[in-house]
Structure formats: structure tokens, C-alpha cells
Enzyme design. Structure first.
Site, mmCIF file in Angstrom:
data_model
loop_
_atom_site.group_PDB
_atom_site.id
_atom_site.type_symbol
_atom_site.label_atom_id
_atom_site.label_comp_id
_atom_site.label_asym_id
_atom_site.label_seq_id
_atom_site.Cartn_x
_atom_site.Cartn_y
_atom_site.Cartn_z
ATOM 1 N N GLU A 296 0.806 -1.223 0.000
ATOM 2 C CA GLU A 296 0.000 0.000 0.000
ATOM 3 C C GLU A 296 0.838 1.271 0.000
ATOM 4 O O GLU A 296 0.361 2.347 -0.350
ATOM 5 C CB GLU A 296 -0.974 0.013 1.184
ATOM 6 C CG GLU A 296 -0.342 0.158 2.565
ATOM 7 C CD GLU A 296 0.123 -1.172 3.135
ATOM 8 O OE1 GLU A 296 0.432 -1.210 4.327
ATOM 9 O OE2 GLU A 296 0.196 -2.163 2.395
ATOM 10 N N ASP A 338 19.212 17.379 -31.975
ATOM 11 C CA ASP A 338 19.712 18.174 -33.090
ATOM 12 C C ASP A 338 21.174 18.521 -32.825
ATOM 13 O O ASP A 338 21.674 18.380 -31.713
ATOM 14 C CB ASP A 338 18.877 19.447 -33.234
ATOM 15 C CG ASP A 338 19.093 20.142 -34.570
ATOM 16 O OD1 ASP A 338 19.877 19.634 -35.391
ATOM 17 O OD2 ASP A 338 18.471 21.200 -34.777
ATOM 18 N N ASP A 602 13.720 22.120 -29.746
ATOM 19 C CA ASP A 602 13.232 23.416 -29.263
ATOM 20 C C ASP A 602 12.408 24.190 -30.287
ATOM 21 O O ASP A 602 12.046 25.335 -30.053
ATOM 22 C CB ASP A 602 14.404 24.288 -28.806
ATOM 23 C CG ASP A 602 15.400 24.566 -29.932
ATOM 24 O OD1 ASP A 602 15.192 24.082 -31.060
ATOM 25 O OD2 ASP A 602 16.398 25.271 -29.668
ATOM 26 N N ASP A 606 9.854 20.346 -34.025
ATOM 27 C CA ASP A 606 10.209 19.263 -33.095
ATOM 28 C C ASP A 606 9.011 18.729 -32.310
ATOM 29 O O ASP A 606 9.136 17.712 -31.620
ATOM 30 C CB ASP A 606 11.267 19.754 -32.093
ATOM 31 C CG ASP A 606 12.595 20.055 -32.761
ATOM 32 O OD1 ASP A 606 13.060 19.210 -33.541
ATOM 33 O OD2 ASP A 606 13.158 21.128 -32.502
ATOM 34 N N ASN A 670 6.994 -13.746 5.001
ATOM 35 C CA ASN A 670 6.330 -13.764 6.307
ATOM 36 C C ASN A 670 4.829 -14.017 6.179
ATOM 37 O O ASN A 670 4.237 -14.774 6.944
ATOM 38 C CB ASN A 670 6.568 -12.438 7.044
ATOM 39 C CG ASN A 670 7.972 -12.359 7.614
ATOM 40 O OD1 ASN A 670 8.641 -13.374 7.783
ATOM 41 N ND2 ASN A 670 8.424 -11.152 7.903
ATOM 42 N N ASN A 695 2.415 -4.555 10.183
ATOM 43 C CA ASN A 695 2.439 -3.941 8.850
ATOM 44 C C ASN A 695 2.735 -2.453 8.912
ATOM 45 O O ASN A 695 3.548 -1.930 8.138
ATOM 46 C CB ASN A 695 1.094 -4.186 8.160
ATOM 47 C CG ASN A 695 1.128 -3.813 6.692
ATOM 48 O OD1 ASN A 695 1.953 -4.321 5.933
ATOM 49 N ND2 ASN A 695 0.248 -2.910 6.293
ATOM 50 N N ASP A 699 5.930 -0.456 7.504
ATOM 51 C CA ASP A 699 5.779 0.666 6.582
ATOM 52 C C ASP A 699 6.537 1.893 7.076
ATOM 53 O O ASP A 699 7.170 2.617 6.284
ATOM 54 C CB ASP A 699 4.300 1.014 6.402
ATOM 55 C CG ASP A 699 3.584 0.012 5.497
ATOM 56 O OD1 ASP A 699 4.283 -0.770 4.821
ATOM 57 O OD2 ASP A 699 2.337 0.015 5.466
#
Length: 858
Positions: A296, A338, A602, A606, A670, A695, A699
Site C-alpha cells: 500500500e 539536433d 526546441d 520538433d 512472512n 504492517n 511501513d
């Protein structure tokens, strides 16, 4: 000004507003030359809203926070906690609710901060609009443009809103985005007939999102935001871009974890049902197991890591507009760019102006100067060099019309009047100019000699000789036209008189050779994709000691189909005389070969390539359309700066991979052990609240990963998200973690004769210790004692392990069902953790040796 044509905010109907009467355009521009006042502009911004395709008003923080609870696992946990409350398990209810709140808050705070930092960087390079306010021209963000504003436009600008043309000077606009017209269309002020109701008929109107190809203009803004033509179809035009290689990889990783999670959860529910364990505890255990298996924190780790990467790159003067592009930059193995400004200094000087015989010619200089002076299109550096070379009096000349430059013709023509006659002066690519000529000038007496094959060959030879010396060459030609010739059109560019050549030098950038070599050593091959001559480009490469491995010209590319081009692009590093569509084909061919391609450009030409590349890179001085299309903006046009960006991209990827590898090895091992323990234990191996606590502590220990250093070995070559690598790593490291879990079961049940609560306590401490401390092994391919982790990562990891070990001795521990383990347990645990880490280190080294020396060969 007639305010009736300005539509109120929220009115979506697209009427032909350009047909409604506006005060005489020239009169309007005279009376309203001062534009809006600052006060009036602020008032209108409040009334009409920001100039955005959609209403992007940000949700309040509380709504953003509540949106985090839409996660199905979070909803399941909250339902489970509610069921606990109804059944009298208030301790479970409080603990689960607090755990969920802590997890969601941690995720929200970190990701919100990362998003704010990234947004501030994007705003620093947002497209600007030039408007007249309080009588002065100023630049403001496009979002600040309001109805009634007087906007000033020039070549290369994106139109900031819908509006009517007040003044125009050879204004040509590309509006294919809205109308599908492939060629630029001319816009001019004036009143249209009543039947001009379609966008393509609106020659007196300009539309947001279209591009000025040449000329200049002033426009009165009529509609902004969702009221514009493009705003009405914005959902179709601004759909989600195709997923990047990194996004595809993380999606596949998520699917892998989801499948494993579903299988394990169903297995646990089935076993617990067969063993007649309490249904509520079994349900909570299964949900907690799913939470433990789910990475998560991955979205937060990705967001924070990419945001920190963007902040680091900003210090190196690289502004990231799209965060995912950082990882793509790290994975990039081909850079197309270029020549000008990359291999050269972009300080172009006019060095030669010679006649067809190669003799210096003031006549050639005069014609080139007239063309550049009166041209109103997008001025190139070559035009600037011509005008800076010498100041020539042009007061006797008057411009009548022009045919603006385009990348297919590769030339520009201006129609001039001197009072006693009119001439068309043409300047452009030498080969095309010579082909259009039927005569040439003899020396400096302006005698016109028919251009036969021998003279063509001689002139062509002079052109080649200039290019071999490194000159960028333009051809200059002219022709007389009738005194009453009203307009310049493409068909006028025929039967020309060739006057001579203008030769330009752009000094090579001395740092470019070393930067290209460094990129090559880092696994990024650089390919030069330019409209310049192959002779000039090869000359620059020779000066910078850049080896040429292969050469393709635009003419050769035009004769190839896509499959043939895919074969040739692999070994070719110079693509010369290519037009925009051919540049795009080169990039798509490289991507089809499996390369991650960056493109640096640029100019207007392009834009397609910037869109097609995996990473579009532009510079701060680029035209608006190029900056808008790019994923990142270089404030300095320097390959060394880009190399720093590549390294930062690889660092971000390396840190994200650390979290993924942790989640698919020790953590997964685990959780797998928990599911396996349900087969033979008469009780739950760990209470649901203990799994959730495990958990969230795990985290917390992982939060500093974005700060961690990445080994130099990881930065040497580009890497992509490889699911085979992740799966194989999981299959090697995961079982080791599970084996030590089962060893813990043996110690608790046989050696310590543990009851249910002591077993759960002991396994909680062991599983937390092993899965947190293994980060120091997994975070580096090499020796963990030589590769030092970030102090914050060390501190949080050790603090979490210490907290887990001491928690059973605290009053809070009893609420989670913990009991104090005996001292013997901690002695055994210390020995087990040391052995576990040593075995994982040995397995890791063996895995990398096998993977990179055997697996990748097949």
C-alpha cells in the site's frame, strides 16, 4: 469594444461568435491600445475563472484525505472493525481503527507534500502569454488570460484563448488540432459573410491551442477556458497519455501481488473453516493478511521518490513537468538530438557571402539581408546572423507579401517593391534553391547566364566545398515580377536567378565530445537527427572526435518502409537533411526496436517528435509549442546537465525497486508463513491486530527509502521494470524468510513450550525484526558494510525493531495480546537474525551472479 461577444463563464454552446459585430478592428486597436487595467483583469478572472480546459479547482484537504478511504482494503478493515464493535470486541475495534487512520494519514501527508513540490516546479516553466495591461506589454501565465484581454502574438506562439484578429502581419496559423487542415491558414482582420459558420471559415478568428507558424498579430480575447472551441472537446484531446514502461511495470507488479493475495486469503479462509475456528477472527485474520501482502505504500514511495528526484534535478537546472518522465529518463538508452546548441555553441555567424563562382559578393549579402529583414515568420538563428553581420539601408524597399517558411519547401520568399519594380527574393536550402533556378548571375555585374548542366555541376561543387569546410550553407536567388504583382505564392518560386551562397559557422561546443562519451559510457547512445547537411554534421563530429557509425539522409529515409528503417536505425547515429515527419519516423522505429527513446528539441518542427519520444526534452528558450509538448525543460542547453538528469532518474528507479523487492521477498515470505501456519496450529499464528501493527511498523521503517543512496553500479546502465527479475528474486529470497519463520515456530513450540499468546508475541517480534533489517541486505547488490544506508533509514529501521522488541513489556502491548517473552527467546532471536541476514546475503549474491551471467544470456 462590443462586450456582447464575450461569453459568460459556464456557457458551453459554440456559436459562430466571430460573425458578431466588433467595432472596426483598427479603431478598436486604437481606442483600446492600453488593454485592460490590472484591476479590471482581476475582476474578470474572478468572474470568468482561470483559462483552463476544465475546472481544475483543487479539492479541499479534508476531501482529498477522505478519498484515501476508497481503497477496498481500507473499507474491508473498517467494516471488520465495526463488526468487532457490534460483537463486543471494543479493543479490536479501537486498534484496527487507529491502525487504519495512521496508515492513511502517513500515505496522505507524504504524497500531498510531494505533489505540492512537483506542482510548484511545473508552474515555473508554464507557457506564458503576452498581453497589454495598463498600456504596457507584460507576460502572464496562460491561465491568467481573461475575456477582453489584448494579446500580442508572434511566430512560434500558442494562441492563449479564442479571439478576433485586430491586426495581422502575414499571419499564418496551424489549426489542424481543431479542423484537420494539414497546411497553415492565413488569418486577417475583417467582417465575414453570414455563411462562415464553421471553424475553418473563420479567417478573422484565432482559437486556443493552435500555433502561429509565421507573422505577427494582435487579438482581442473573446472566450477562455471551457468556453473555447478546444475546451468543448478537451476531454477527447487531453485524454490520458499512453502508459510509460515504468507505469506498465508497476501495474504488472500490482497484478502479481493481487493474484498471490487472493490465493492466500482464500486458502486461509478455507483452512480455518475446515478447522472450525471462530469465523470473525478468521475473517479479520484473512483481511489483515491481505493488508500485509498489499504494497500500500508503493504509490507514496513512487510519488515521494519522483518528487525528490524532481527537486534534485531543479537544483541542476532541469525542470520536470511530468514526474513519470524522471524514471523514463533513467531508463533511456537512446537520445536523439539536433546538432545546433548540443554539439555546437548555437552562436552562429555569417562568414561567407559568395557568388556562384565562390567570389565574395555584396549583392548576395544585400539580397539575404532583405529577405531576413522583411521576413515575419519564425526567425531562425541564421536570420539573426545575417542581420547582425552588417547594417544595410532598406528604406527604399517596401514589403508587399511573403510566402512563409515551411519544413517541406525549406525556403522563404518575400515580395518587395522599390518604386521602379518588384522582385521576389528567395532564401533556403541550397539544393532546392538551385533546382528552382534557370539562370545565375555572372560575377558581380548581375549579368544573367542560362543555367546549363555544366554550370549546375560547378555551382553544386562550390556548395559541397563550403560544406566540407564546416559551413552551413543557404542558397540566395531572386526574380523580377510585374509591377502590379499583388501577392506572393508558391508557384512564383520558379525560373529564379541564382545569386550565390551565404555560409555560416557555428563553433563546436568543446564540452560536447566529453559529454557524449560520458553518456555512451552510461549506456545511452546519442543519435544526431538534424535538418543540416551531412557534410557539415560530419565536419563537426570530426572536430569533436565523435565516431560516425552510420549515416542516413532524409532522401534515403523517404525511400524506406518502416521495417527497413527499423533495421538501419540500430547502427546509424547521423540522420541528416530530415524533415519533421522523418524525425518522427526515426523515433518510432527506435521505439519499435525496444529502446527507451529521449528526444531533445526546441522548434515548432520538433513538436511531433517530442510527443512520440518516451522522454520529450526541451529548453527554456524554446518556442511555446515545444515547451508545452516536452516532459522536462533544461534551463541550460548542455548535455552534461542532461547526464545529471539521467543519473537522477536511475537513482529514483533504484530506490523504488528497493521497496518493491522488499515487498516481494521478506514481507511476502512472512505472509506466506502465516498462511502455512494455519494448516497445523489450533489457533491463529498472529492476531489480526498484531498483523496490522506489524504492517504499519514495517511501513514506517520504509518511509525514508526515497532518501537513500543508490550504488554507483546501479547507475552505470539504464534499467527498466523487469517482472522476470522481480519474480525470480521473490522465489529465491521469499522461501528463506519462510524457512526462518518455521524455525521460529519450532523454537516457540518445542524449545520454549509457548502457549498461544507467547507464540504470537514471539513470532511478531521475529517477523518484524527479519523483514525490517533485511533492507540493509536487499538495498545493495554489493557488500552491505561498504554501501552505507542513509542515516534516516538506519535510524527508523533500528527504532522500529527496538520498538517491536520492547512493546510486549509495555502496558500498550497487553492491548494487542502480547506477553513478555523470556530472555532466552531474545538470545535465540539475535542468533537467528544474524544467521538469517548472512544466508540472505549469500543467496542475494548467488542470485545476481546467476541472473546477470546466465539468465540474461538466454
Amino acid at each position: 469594444m462590443d462586450k456582447s461577444i464575450i461569453q459568460p463563464k459556464g456557457k458551453s454552446e459554440q456559436t459562430a461568435w466571430w460573425l458578431k459585430p466588433l467595432a472596426e478592428p483598427m479603431a478598436a486597436s486604437a481606442t483600446d491600445a492600453a488593454g485592460l487595467s490590472g484591476k479590471e483583469a482581476r475582476s474578470r478572472l474572478a468572474k470568468f475563472g482561470p483559462n483552463l480546459f476544465r475546472d481544475h479547482r483543487e479539492q479541499s484537504l479534508i476531501l482529498q484525505f477522505l478519498a484515501r478511504f476508497k481503497n477496498p482494503l481500507v473499507i474491508l478493515l473498517l467494516v471488520a472493525s465495526a463488526i468487532s464493535a457490534f460483537t463486543g470486541e471494543m479493543t479490536n475495534f479501537v486498534i484496527i481503527t487507529v491502525m487504519v487512520l495512521l496508515s492513511v494519514t502517513l500515505d496522505f501527508v507524504q504524497e500531498h507534500r510531494a505533489g505540492k513540490a512537483a506542482e510548484s516546479l511545473r508552474k515555473s516553466v508554464s507557457v506564458q502569454a503576452r498581453v497589454i495591461r495598463d498600456g504596457k506589454p507584460i507576460e502572464i501565465p496562460v491561465t491568467g488570460v481573461v475575456p477582453g484581454d489584448l494579446a500580442v502574438l508572434s511566430a512560434g506562439d500558442m494562441i492563449p484563448a479564442d479571439g478576433v484578429v485586430l491586426e495581422a502581419n502575414d499571419l499564418f496559423v496551424k489549426q489542424a488540432l481543431l479542423t484537420g487542415e494539414s497546411y497553415p491558414v492565413e488569418k486577417r482582420p475583417g467582417t465575414l459573410t453570414a455563411d462562415a459558420t464553421e471553424l475553418q471559415d473563420a479567417t478573422n478568428a484565432l482559437f486556443m491551442g493552435t500555433t502561429v507558424i509565421s507573422g505577427s498579430a494582435r487579438m482581442r480575447v473573446v472566450k477562455t477556458g471551457t468556453g473555447t472551441a478546444i475546451g468543448a472537446i478537451a476531454d477527447r484531446l487531453t485524454g490520458r497519455p499512453p502508459p510509460t514502461a515504468f507505469e506498465i511495470g508497476t501495474h504488472r507488479f500490482g497484478l502479481l501481488i493481487m493474484r498471490l493475495t487472493i490465493l492466500l486469503v482464500l486458502f486461509v479462509l478455507l483452512v480455518n473453516a475446515l478447522m472450525h475456528k471462530p469465523w470473525l477472527e478468521s475473517f479479520l485474520f484473512a483481511v489483515a493478511l491481505a493488508v500485509g501482502l498489499t504494497p500500500e505504500l508503493l504509490p507514496m514511495v513512487v510519488s515521494v521518490t519522483l518528487s525528490k528526484g524532481a527537486m534534485h534535478m531543479a537544483k541542476k537546472r532541469v525542470i520536470v513537468k511530468r514526474l513519470a518522465a524522471i524514471q523514463n529518463l533513467g531508463s533511456m538508452d537512446v537520445l536523439c538530438t539536433d546538432k545546433t546548441g548540443t554539439l555546437t555553441e548555437a552562436k552562429i555567424r555569417l562568414e561567407q557571402h559568395v557568388d556562384p563562382q565562390g567570389k565574395p559578393s555584396e549583392r548576395v549579402l544585400e539580397l539575404a539581408y532583405l529577405n531576413s529583414f522583411f521576413e515575419t515568420g519564425l526567425k531562425s538563428p541564421l536570420d539573426d546572423a545575417i542581420l547582425a553581420h552588417e547594417n544595410i539601408d532598406v528604406s527604399a524597399w517596401k514589403k508587399i507579401d511573403e510566402v512563409p517558411f515551411d519544413f517541406e519547401r525549406r525556403r522563404v520568399s518575400v515580395l518587395l517593391d522599390k518604386g521602379n519594380g518588384r522582385i521576389l527574393v528567395v532564401k533556403g536550402a541550397s539544393e532546392e534553391i538551385i533546382e528552382l533556378c534557370t539562370h545565375y548571375e555572372e560575377k558581380s555585374n548581375e549579368a544573367q547566364i542560362p543555367l546549363d548542366k555544366a554550370s549546375r555541376d560547378r555551382i553544386h561543387g562550390e556548395h559541397i566545398a563550403l560544406e566540407k569546410e564546416g559551413f552551413r550553407v543557404l542558397g540566395i536567388a531572386w526574380r523580377e515580377v510585374a509591377v502590379d504583382h499583388p501577392h506572393a505564392v508558391i508557384s512564383d518560386e520558379s525560373e529564379l536567378v541564382f545569386a550565390g551562397f551565404a555560409g555560416f559557422l557555428d563553433p563546436p561546443k568543446q564540452s560536447a565530445g566529453a559529454a557524449l562519451a560520458a553518456l555512451q559510457d552510461s549506456g545511452v547512445s546519442v543519435k544526431i537527427v538534424t535538418g543540416d547537411s551531412e557534410l557539415v554534421t560530419q565536419h563537426v563530429c570530426t572536430q569533436l572526435n565523435i565516431p560516425v557509425t552510420g549515416l542516413l539522409t532524409g532522401k534515403e529515409i523517404a525511400q524506406m518502409d518502416d521495417s527497413a528503417l527499423r533495421i538501419r536505425v540500430e547502427t546509424t547515429n547521423l540522420f541528416c537533411r530530415v524533415n519533421p515527419s522523418q524525425k518522427d519516423r526515426v523515433i518510432l522505429a527506435l521505439k519499435a526496436r525496444g529502446h527507451v527513446v529521449g528526444y531533445m528539441g526546441d522548434g515548432i518542427n520538433d513538436t511531433p517528435s517530442l510527443h512520440s519520444a518516451d522522454v520529450g526534452i526541451s529548453v527554456d528558450s524554446a518556442v511555446d509549442v515545444a515547451k508545452e509538448a516536452a516532459d522536462m525543460i533544461l534551463l541550460d542547453q548542455d548535455l552534461n546537465v542532461l547526464l545529471d538528469g539521467v543519473m537522477e532518474g536511475r537513482r529514483t528507479f533504484g530506490n523504488i525497486m528497493k521497496y518493491i523487492m522488499m515487498g516481494t521477498s521478506s514481507n511476502f515470505g512472512n505472509m506466506f508463513s502465516m498462511a502455512g501456519a494455519a494448516l497445523f496450529l489450533p489457533f491463529l499464528p498472529m492476531l489480526p491486530t498484531q498483523i496490522l501493527l506489524n504492517n504499519i511498523l514495517y511501513d514506517l521503517s520504509e518511509v525514508p527509502i526515497p532518501l537513500d543512496k543508490v550504488d554507483l553500479e546501479e547507475l552505470r546502465k539504464p534499467r527498466v521494470m523487469d517482472m522476470n527479475f522481480i519474480r525470480n528474486f521473490m522465489l529465491v529470497i521469499g522461501p528463506i524468510s519462510s524457512a526462518f519463520d518455521f524455525l521460529t515456530f519450532y523454537v516457540m513450540l518445542v524449545v520454549l513450550k509457548a502457549n498461544e499468546t507467547l507464540f504470537q508475541t514471539g513470532w511478531f517480534v521475529e517477523s518484524l525484526s527479519t523483514q525490517v533489517l533485511v533492507i540493509f541486505i536487499i538495498r545493495t547488490r554489493g557488500n552491505p558494510f561498504k554501501s552505507r544506508a542513509h542515516p534516516m533509514l538506519v535510524a527508523t529501521s533500528l527504532a522500529v525493531v527496538a520498538l517491536g522488541a520492547t512493546l510486549p513489556f509495555t502496558p500498550i502491548g497487553s492491548y494487542f495480546g502480547f506477553v513478555p517473552p523470556p530472555a532466552q527467546f531474545y538470545a535465540i532471536l539475535a542468533a537467528m537474525v544474524v544467521v538469517y541476514l548472512a544466508i540472505v546475503e549469500a543467496a542475494k549474491r548467488g542470485f545476481y551472479h546467476w541472473y546477470f551471467n546466465h539468465y540474461l544470456l538466454f
